[in-house]
Design a protein around this motif. Structure first.
Motif: not given
Length: 198
Positions: A133-135, A94-98, A85-88
């Motif tokens: 995703f962050s969780m 506060e919106s999440g890690l990715i 998985l590749i993302a920025s």
């Protein structure tokens, strides 16, 4: 979608436009979640082997376009050959890690398992897909090597720094108009398509 299709055609990529009216309404309470189910379904069940299946599947939000037609997705994949998985990273923590506006996923058993967990692990009405995703990343569900499967690029690599209209730079390859009014998106994307066509 004009710029997305123009880029895909120029680079020789296959592109599908998916909408709720086409049967891709899996989570009515929060449309953002649909991309997780769409990515998962695109990978199939893995029982047919790798033959005939794409090695990578890419999700691009409707309000995100690639500006530099010389830029190849393979150049990002080559930087992370073992990543599934590749993302920025999101520019607003506060919106999440990715930021899930642009996701590159390798079609593997790990990816299928992760997408299943992403879809099923939390109440989709209570949390955004980015928050979940962050969780998941911080949960005990995954082994210590979990993050070895994920590559996180700087915010402008596969996304825009929020707000794009304040932070867009000439060297950025993509423009993601997250949070922009639909009329502004339509105006900017129309200008982009006209520029390409001329």
């Amino acid at each position: 979608y004009g710029m997305q299709f123009a880029y895909a055609e120029y680079r020789g990529y296959s592109l599908e436009r998916l909408t709720p009216s086409m049967g891709h309404e899996y989570e009515e309470r929060d449309q953002r979640w649909n991309k997780i189910k769409i990515l998962r379904e695109a990978m199939g069940d893995g029982s047919g082997g790798e033959e005939g299946q794409p090695s990578y599947i890419v999700w691009i939000d409707a309000d995100l376009v690639i500006l530099d037609f010389q830029w190849r997705l393979e150049s990002i994949i080559a930087l992370h050959p073992s990543a599934d998985l590749i993302a920025s990273r999101d520019s607003s923590p506060e919106s999440g890690l990715i930021n899930t506006g642009f996701i590159i996923m390798r079609s593997t058993s790990w990816s299928r398992d992760f997408l299943d967990k992403w879809w099923d692990s939390y109440d989709r009405a209570a949390y955004s897909e980015q928050a979940v995703f962050s969780m998941l990343v911080s949960s005990a569900q995954f082994s210590a090597g979990f993050m070895d499967h994920i590559a996180l690029e700087a915010p402008p690599t596969l996304n825009s720094i929020f707000h794009a209209w304040d932070n867009q730079e000439d060297e950025h390859n993509v423009l993601h108009l997250a949070g922009a009014h639909a009329a502004l998106r339509a105006l900017i994307f129309r200008h982009g398509v006209e520029s390409i066509c001329t």
